[in-house]
Scaffold this motif. Structure first.
Motif, PDB file in Angstrom:
ATOM      1  N   ASN A 109       8.958 -75.226 -47.520  1.00  0.00           N
ATOM      2  CA  ASN A 109       9.833 -75.050 -47.404  1.00  0.00           C
ATOM      3  C   ASN A 109       9.804 -74.083 -49.071  1.00  0.00           C
ATOM      4  N   VAL A 110       8.847 -74.232 -50.228  1.00  0.00           N
ATOM      5  CA  VAL A 110       9.188 -73.491 -51.274  1.00  0.00           C
ATOM      6  C   VAL A 110       9.784 -72.534 -50.714  1.00  0.00           C
ATOM      7  N   ASP A 111       7.593 -71.894 -49.559  1.00  0.00           N
ATOM      8  CA  ASP A 111       6.992 -70.835 -49.780  1.00  0.00           C
ATOM      9  C   ASP A 111       7.775 -69.903 -48.779  1.00  0.00           C
ATOM     10  N   MET A 112       8.590 -70.766 -48.111  1.00  0.00           N
ATOM     11  CA  MET A 112       9.569 -69.448 -48.062  1.00  0.00           C
ATOM     12  C   MET A 112      11.166 -69.013 -48.570  1.00  0.00           C
ATOM     13  N   ALA A 113      10.639 -70.185 -49.457  1.00  0.00           N
ATOM     14  CA  ALA A 113      11.974 -69.214 -50.917  1.00  0.00           C
ATOM     15  C   ALA A 113      11.757 -68.432 -51.564  1.00  0.00           C
ATOM     16  N   GLU A 114       9.844 -68.321 -51.686  1.00  0.00           N
ATOM     17  CA  GLU A 114       9.573 -67.618 -52.523  1.00  0.00           C
ATOM     18  C   GLU A 114       9.380 -65.987 -51.991  1.00  0.00           C
ATOM     19  N   HIS A 115       9.150 -65.908 -49.944  1.00  0.00           N
ATOM     20  CA  HIS A 115       9.755 -64.886 -49.760  1.00  0.00           C
ATOM     21  C   HIS A 115      11.242 -64.229 -49.918  1.00  0.00           C
ATOM     22  N   ALA A 116      11.762 -65.038 -49.592  1.00  0.00           N
ATOM     23  CA  ALA A 116      13.208 -64.857 -49.632  1.00  0.00           C
ATOM     24  C   ALA A 116      13.453 -63.960 -51.070  1.00  0.00           C
ATOM     25  N   SER A 117      13.665 -65.133 -52.584  1.00  0.00           N
ATOM     26  CA  SER A 117      13.441 -64.911 -53.298  1.00  0.00           C
ATOM     27  C   SER A 117      13.026 -63.389 -53.737  1.00  0.00           C
ATOM     28  N   ARG A 118      11.725 -63.263 -54.057  1.00  0.00           N
ATOM     29  CA  ARG A 118      10.876 -62.033 -54.599  1.00  0.00           C
ATOM     30  C   ARG A 118      11.981 -60.519 -53.735  1.00  0.00           C
ATOM     31  N   ALA A 119      11.952 -60.921 -51.911  1.00  0.00           N
ATOM     32  CA  ALA A 119      12.868 -59.983 -52.005  1.00  0.00           C
ATOM     33  C   ALA A 119      14.438 -59.496 -52.558  1.00  0.00           C
ATOM     34  N   ALA A 120      14.645 -60.492 -52.422  1.00  0.00           N
ATOM     35  CA  ALA A 120      16.698 -60.598 -53.384  1.00  0.00           C
ATOM     36  C   ALA A 120      16.106 -59.875 -54.702  1.00  0.00           C
ATOM     37  N   ILE A 121      15.299 -60.362 -55.778  1.00  0.00           N
ATOM     38  CA  ILE A 121      15.301 -60.196 -56.909  1.00  0.00           C
ATOM     39  C   ILE A 121      14.596 -58.482 -56.841  1.00  0.00           C
ATOM     40  N   ALA A 122      14.151 -58.148 -55.957  1.00  0.00           N
ATOM     41  CA  ALA A 122      13.232 -57.313 -55.726  1.00  0.00           C
ATOM     42  C   ALA A 122      14.652 -55.978 -55.291  1.00  0.00           C
ATOM     43  N   ALA A 123      15.679 -56.610 -54.607  1.00  0.00           N
ATOM     44  CA  ALA A 123      16.410 -55.634 -54.165  1.00  0.00           C
ATOM     45  C   ALA A 123      17.795 -55.238 -55.070  1.00  0.00           C
ATOM     46  N   ALA A 124      17.121 -56.369 -55.962  1.00  0.00           N
ATOM     47  CA  ALA A 124      18.444 -56.463 -57.449  1.00  0.00           C
ATOM     48  C   ALA A 124      17.291 -55.055 -58.345  1.00  0.00           C
ATOM     49  N   GLY A 125      16.654 -54.781 -58.609  1.00  0.00           N
ATOM     50  CA  GLY A 125      16.144 -53.682 -59.352  1.00  0.00           C
ATOM     51  C   GLY A 125      15.179 -54.616 -60.263  1.00  0.00           C
ATOM     52  N   LEU A 126      15.167 -55.633 -60.142  1.00  0.00           N
ATOM     53  CA  LEU A 126      14.664 -56.550 -61.251  1.00  0.00           C
ATOM     54  C   LEU A 126      12.951 -57.583 -61.468  1.00  0.00           C
ATOM     55  N   THR A 127      12.345 -58.258 -62.074  1.00  0.00           N
ATOM     56  CA  THR A 127      11.562 -59.124 -61.989  1.00  0.00           C
ATOM     57  C   THR A 127      11.928 -59.755 -62.045  1.00  0.00           C
ATOM     58  N   PRO A 128      11.203 -60.830 -61.426  1.00  0.00           N
ATOM     59  CA  PRO A 128      11.109 -62.585 -61.473  1.00  0.00           C
ATOM     60  C   PRO A 128      11.589 -63.163 -62.644  1.00  0.00           C
ATOM     61  N   ARG A 129      10.397 -61.981 -64.094  1.00  0.00           N
ATOM     62  CA  ARG A 129      11.078 -62.588 -65.209  1.00  0.00           C
ATOM     63  C   ARG A 129      12.863 -62.537 -65.862  1.00  0.00           C
ATOM     64  N   ASP A 130      13.009 -61.555 -65.109  1.00  0.00           N
ATOM     65  CA  ASP A 130      14.625 -61.353 -65.540  1.00  0.00           C
ATOM     66  C   ASP A 130      15.918 -62.807 -65.491  1.00  0.00           C
ATOM     67  N   ILE A 131      15.391 -63.468 -64.472  1.00  0.00           N
ATOM     68  CA  ILE A 131      16.208 -64.429 -63.845  1.00  0.00           C
ATOM     69  C   ILE A 131      15.849 -66.506 -64.221  1.00  0.00           C
ATOM     70  N   GLU A 132      17.136 -66.707 -64.635  1.00  0.00           N
ATOM     71  CA  GLU A 132      17.466 -67.471 -66.055  1.00  0.00           C
ATOM     72  C   GLU A 132      18.012 -68.630 -65.715  1.00  0.00           C
TER      73      GLU A 132
END
Ligand code: UT7
Length: 322
Positions: free
Chosen positions: A51-74
């Motif tokens: 489950n988390v493998d899939m979530a990581e793919h989706a999350s990285r795509a969403a973070i990139a689309a937001a123009g952020l890096t994962p470290r920006d997530i609070e």
């Protein structure tokens, strides 16, 4: 203060099972499945992936689309019914993958309404100023809790993940969320296994699977989703015509059509992806949202109505300006 969606992402695993594949395995047919549900194929997560493998793919795509890096997530608000482990929760496991340690990270379970619930919770954290940026995830491996020999459920469910990034904003944003549950319907849709139930602690016993009274759930879904749509419009003093796009839970094409009719929305204003992945539970709303955003149908400023109903029953909606 509002929270606003600034990026979307989704992921579907590589293995595709078509209705024709299912015809070979059980007493069903492509025509029955398409006519009764609208589903043509579903994606199944390969063994060894989680489950988390899939979530990581989706999350990285969403973070990139937001123009952020994962470290920006609070903070991470993660809806799922099929987590990798009982604990640490899926939000914490995802947080570690992304390397955004320190803020709150949790998983919540509301079956197919899980993403709407997770979105509503994250929205409140952002609105009250607790965090500026939140990642909201719906990820699900229903194939692991569905009896692949049971034609009443195996034809319906598939695996996948979707995610959105929320950011604090003075402009809406998420306008309102509406959550409901009624446990008196718990017998209509449930999984027979769980960590504190039965003889095998910490594990599902053989034969523990999803059970569903399909036609009862169908009728309840049409009624309750119709009601929550009315509630959402009334709470905001809006007419039906204010909605640009319906982004519904993708369980059954006929339920989607019934809610669209209730809103007097032509199907051309509804994001429908159920044909491509079946019912992916918590993943289905963010998957559909991501498809509509990426193919350019959903534009900045559009008014969106998201809705879902799941086992419990739980149901809810979110009204937002994209
Ligand atoms: O995400 C959470 C929310 N979940 C849902 O929203 C699911 C809601 N329910 C549904 O989507 C629909 O009720 C189903 C797709 C599950 C079933 O459709 P239905 O139109 O309610 O069919 P039914 O259960 O009333 O069954 C009709 C007939 C039955 O045969 P008889 O008794 O009329 O001879 C079933 O045995 O279809 C038969 N049937 C099938 N036939 C071929 C049931 N499943 C299948 C199948 N293939 N897979």
């Amino acid at each position: 203060m509002f929270s606003r969606i600034i990026g979307t992402g989704s992921y579907l695993p590589d293995i595709v099972v078509t209705n024709f594949d299912l015809e070979q395995r059980m007493d069903t047919s492509d025509i029955w499945i398409r006519e009764r549900t609208g589903i043509e194929r579903r994606h199944i997560l390969p063994e060894g992936q989680s489950n988390v493998d899939m979530a990581e793919h989706a999350s990285r795509a969403a973070i990139a689309a937001a123009g952020l890096t994962p470290r920006d997530i609070e903070m991470i608000s993660y809806g799922t019914t099929t987590p990798d482990l009982i604990f640490p929760n899926a939000g914490v496991l995802l947080q570690d993958r992304l390397g955004c340690h320190g803020g709150p990270a949790f998983a919540l379970e509301a079956a197919c309404s899980g993403f709407i619930y997770a979105l509503a919770v994250a929205d409140k954290f952002v609105r009250t100023g607790s965090v500026r940026r939140a990642l909201v995830v719906g990820s699900e491996v229903l194939s692991r809790i569905v009896d692949q020999n049971d034609r009443s459920t195996a034809i319906l469910f598939g695996d996948g993940a979707g995610a959105v990034v929320l950011e604090a904003s003075e402009q809406p944003g998420i306008i309102s969320t509406h959550l409901h549950a009624d446990g008196s319907y718990k017998h209509l849709m449930y999984c027979t296994g769980g960590p504190s139930h039965g003889a095998a602690p910490g594990a599902m016993a053989a034969g523990d699977f999803v059970r569903m009274a399909g036609s009862e759930v169908f009728k309840l879904a049409v009624t309750l989703l119709g009601r929550v749509v009315d509630e959402t419009l009334a709470a905001n003093g809006l007419q039906k015509a204010a909605i640009d796009w319906l982004v519904p839970h993708q369980a059954n094409m006929r339920i989607i059509q019934a809610v669209a009719k209730k809103l007097s929305l032509p199907m051309a204003r509804v994001i429908v992806t159920v044909q491509d992945h079946g019912n992916t539970s918590t993943a289905s709303v963010p998957l559909a949202l991501d498809v509509g955003v990426r193919d350019g149908r959903i534009k900045r400023g559009d008014m969106l109505l998201l809705e879902a109903l799941g086992g419990g029953v739980t149901w809810g909606s979110a009204l937002l300006r994209y």
